[in-house]
Design a protein around this motif. Structure first.
Motif, PDB file in Angstrom:
ATOM      1  N   GLN A 113       0.828  -1.208   0.000  1.00 30.95           N
ATOM      2  CA  GLN A 113       0.000   0.000   0.000  1.00 30.95           C
ATOM      3  C   GLN A 113       0.863   1.259   0.000  1.00 30.95           C
ATOM      4  O   GLN A 113       0.572   2.225  -0.715  1.00 30.95           O
ATOM      5  CB  GLN A 113      -0.924   0.003   1.217  1.00 30.95           C
ATOM      6  N   GLU A 114       1.944   1.260   0.815  1.00 34.79           N
ATOM      7  CA  GLU A 114       2.819   2.435   0.867  1.00 34.79           C
ATOM      8  C   GLU A 114       3.530   2.659  -0.466  1.00 34.79           C
ATOM      9  O   GLU A 114       3.690   3.801  -0.906  1.00 34.79           O
ATOM     10  CB  GLU A 114       3.838   2.283   1.994  1.00 34.79           C
ATOM     11  N   TYR A 115       3.967   1.565  -1.113  1.00 31.26           N
ATOM     12  CA  TYR A 115       4.637   1.709  -2.410  1.00 31.26           C
ATOM     13  C   TYR A 115       3.671   2.217  -3.475  1.00 31.26           C
ATOM     14  O   TYR A 115       4.047   3.042  -4.310  1.00 31.26           O
ATOM     15  CB  TYR A 115       5.281   0.389  -2.850  1.00 31.26           C
ATOM     16  N   GLU A 116       2.446   1.762  -3.459  1.00 28.46           N
ATOM     17  CA  GLU A 116       1.487   2.216  -4.473  1.00 28.46           C
ATOM     18  C   GLU A 116       0.997   3.634  -4.218  1.00 28.46           C
ATOM     19  O   GLU A 116       0.630   4.342  -5.148  1.00 28.46           O
ATOM     20  CB  GLU A 116       0.310   1.242  -4.550  1.00 28.46           C
ATOM     21  N   SER A 117       0.981   4.052  -2.963  1.00 27.54           N
ATOM     22  CA  SER A 117       0.543   5.421  -2.671  1.00 27.54           C
ATOM     23  C   SER A 117       1.702   6.416  -2.741  1.00 27.54           C
ATOM     24  O   SER A 117       1.477   7.624  -2.708  1.00 27.54           O
ATOM     25  CB  SER A 117      -0.105   5.488  -1.286  1.00 27.54           C
ATOM     26  N   GLY A 118       2.944   5.924  -2.822  1.00 28.09           N
ATOM     27  CA  GLY A 118       4.095   6.823  -2.921  1.00 28.09           C
ATOM     28  C   GLY A 118       4.612   7.300  -1.587  1.00 28.09           C
ATOM     29  O   GLY A 118       5.398   8.241  -1.543  1.00 28.09           O
ATOM     30  N   LYS A 119       4.205   6.689  -0.491  1.00 29.43           N
ATOM     31  CA  LYS A 119       4.631   7.126   0.837  1.00 29.43           C
ATOM     32  C   LYS A 119       5.808   6.330   1.383  1.00 29.43           C
ATOM     33  O   LYS A 119       6.379   6.677   2.402  1.00 29.43           O
ATOM     34  CB  LYS A 119       3.465   7.016   1.820  1.00 29.43           C
ATOM     35  N   ALA A 120       6.188   5.253   0.705  1.00 26.17           N
ATOM     36  CA  ALA A 120       7.235   4.369   1.212  1.00 26.17           C
ATOM     37  C   ALA A 120       8.618   4.957   0.966  1.00 26.17           C
ATOM     38  O   ALA A 120       8.849   5.697   0.010  1.00 26.17           O
ATOM     39  CB  ALA A 120       7.140   3.008   0.545  1.00 26.17           C
ATOM     40  N   ILE A 121       9.549   4.608   1.850  1.00 28.61           N
ATOM     41  CA  ILE A 121      10.952   4.947   1.650  1.00 28.61           C
ATOM     42  C   ILE A 121      11.528   3.859   0.738  1.00 28.61           C
ATOM     43  O   ILE A 121      11.374   2.673   1.029  1.00 28.61           O
ATOM     44  CB  ILE A 121      11.691   5.000   2.998  1.00 28.61           C
ATOM     45  N   PRO A 122      12.175   4.233  -0.359  1.00 28.44           N
ATOM     46  CA  PRO A 122      12.616   3.233  -1.333  1.00 28.44           C
ATOM     47  C   PRO A 122      13.593   2.214  -0.736  1.00 28.44           C
ATOM     48  O   PRO A 122      14.545   2.581  -0.058  1.00 28.44           O
ATOM     49  CB  PRO A 122      13.307   4.051  -2.423  1.00 28.44           C
ATOM     50  N   ASN A 123      13.332   0.947  -0.990  1.00 28.64           N
ATOM     51  CA  ASN A 123      14.206  -0.136  -0.580  1.00 28.64           C
ATOM     52  C   ASN A 123      14.425  -1.008  -1.804  1.00 28.64           C
ATOM     53  O   ASN A 123      13.479  -1.561  -2.369  1.00 28.64           O
ATOM     54  CB  ASN A 123      13.560  -0.933   0.556  1.00 28.64           C
ATOM     55  N   GLY A 124      15.676  -1.119  -2.224  1.00 29.58           N
ATOM     56  CA  GLY A 124      15.992  -1.840  -3.449  1.00 29.58           C
ATOM     57  C   GLY A 124      15.577  -3.295  -3.420  1.00 29.58           C
ATOM     58  O   GLY A 124      15.147  -3.849  -4.435  1.00 29.58           O
ATOM     59  N   ALA A 125      15.674  -3.934  -2.249  1.00 29.64           N
ATOM     60  CA  ALA A 125      15.311  -5.348  -2.153  1.00 29.64           C
ATOM     61  C   ALA A 125      13.817  -5.541  -2.389  1.00 29.64           C
ATOM     62  O   ALA A 125      13.398  -6.459  -3.108  1.00 29.64           O
ATOM     63  CB  ALA A 125      15.709  -5.892  -0.792  1.00 29.64           C
ATOM     64  N   ILE A 126      13.005  -4.680  -1.797  1.00 29.98           N
ATOM     65  CA  ILE A 126      11.553  -4.814  -1.953  1.00 29.98           C
ATOM     66  C   ILE A 126      11.142  -4.476  -3.381  1.00 29.98           C
ATOM     67  O   ILE A 126      10.288  -5.150  -3.975  1.00 29.98           O
ATOM     68  CB  ILE A 126      10.816  -3.918  -0.931  1.00 29.98           C
ATOM     69  N   ILE A 127      11.755  -3.456  -3.966  1.00 29.43           N
ATOM     70  CA  ILE A 127      11.435  -3.100  -5.350  1.00 29.43           C
ATOM     71  C   ILE A 127      11.798  -4.257  -6.284  1.00 29.43           C
ATOM     72  O   ILE A 127      11.050  -4.593  -7.207  1.00 29.43           O
ATOM     73  CB  ILE A 127      12.157  -1.795  -5.755  1.00 29.43           C
ATOM     74  N   GLY A 128      12.923  -4.908  -6.023  1.00 34.42           N
ATOM     75  CA  GLY A 128      13.322  -6.074  -6.828  1.00 34.42           C
ATOM     76  C   GLY A 128      12.339  -7.219  -6.692  1.00 34.42           C
ATOM     77  O   GLY A 128      12.011  -7.895  -7.686  1.00 34.42           O
ATOM     78  N   LYS A 129      11.833  -7.463  -5.476  1.00 36.11           N
ATOM     79  CA  LYS A 129      10.823  -8.513  -5.275  1.00 36.11           C
ATOM     80  C   LYS A 129       9.554  -8.211  -6.069  1.00 36.11           C
ATOM     81  O   LYS A 129       8.970  -9.096  -6.694  1.00 36.11           O
ATOM     82  CB  LYS A 129      10.457  -8.633  -3.788  1.00 36.11           C
ATOM     83  N   ILE A 130       9.123  -6.948  -6.032  1.00 34.74           N
ATOM     84  CA  ILE A 130       7.901  -6.561  -6.742  1.00 34.74           C
ATOM     85  C   ILE A 130       8.092  -6.732  -8.250  1.00 34.74           C
ATOM     86  O   ILE A 130       7.201  -7.235  -8.948  1.00 34.74           O
ATOM     87  CB  ILE A 130       7.501  -5.117  -6.380  1.00 34.74           C
TER      88      ILE A 130
END
Length: 137
Positions: A113-130
């Motif tokens: 939800q945070e990544y889709e709303s733009g509120k998340a702090i970027p984390n390369g590992a999570i972005i890679g999983k997505i």
């Protein structure tokens, strides 16, 4: 059975644990009494080095507050809107819910939800999983 005699181990004598026959010296309570005891040589005082000088702990807070005011920007970087939009579009194209995507990448629903709303702090590992789960960049 033979009887055993109890010898030793316990002392049944009375013990006085209060104010006994030993008398303590009278300690003066007033400033005049302390001065008189100093002059008589009954009390010896010494000044401690740096006693009561904890001023550095209190003055440092003002300096730190000034440094914070002088600094430019103290905000964390957030996920770019284009990335959040791309995640949302790729998820809906695969017909997955946020919960399903979260279970696929072994993260909590709030992270997605945070990544889709733009509120998340970027984390390369999570972005890679997505990216791997959705098959996009």
């Amino acid at each position: 059975m033979p009887q055993r005699a109890v010898t030793g181990g316990q002392d049944w004598g009375s013990v006085n644990v209060g104010s006994g026959s030993i008398r303590k010296k009278a300690v003066p309570k007033t400033a005049a009494g302390i001065d008189a005891a100093k002059k008589a040589g009954l009390i010896a005082t010494e000044r401690r080095y740096g006693a009561g000088g904890n001023s550095s702990a209190h003055s440092g807070a003002n300096i730190n507050a000034r440094k914070l005011e002088e600094s430019e920007d103290l905000k964390h970087s957030k996920v770019d809107k284009s990335l959040s939009k791309a995640i949302m579009q790729a998820r809906t194209a695969k017909k997955k819910t946020q919960k399903e995507l979260a279970t696929m990448i072994n993260e909590k629903i709030q992270v997605v939800q945070e990544y889709e709303s733009g509120k998340a702090i970027p984390n390369g590992a999570i972005i890679g999983k997505i990216e791997r789960a959705l098959g996009c960049k």
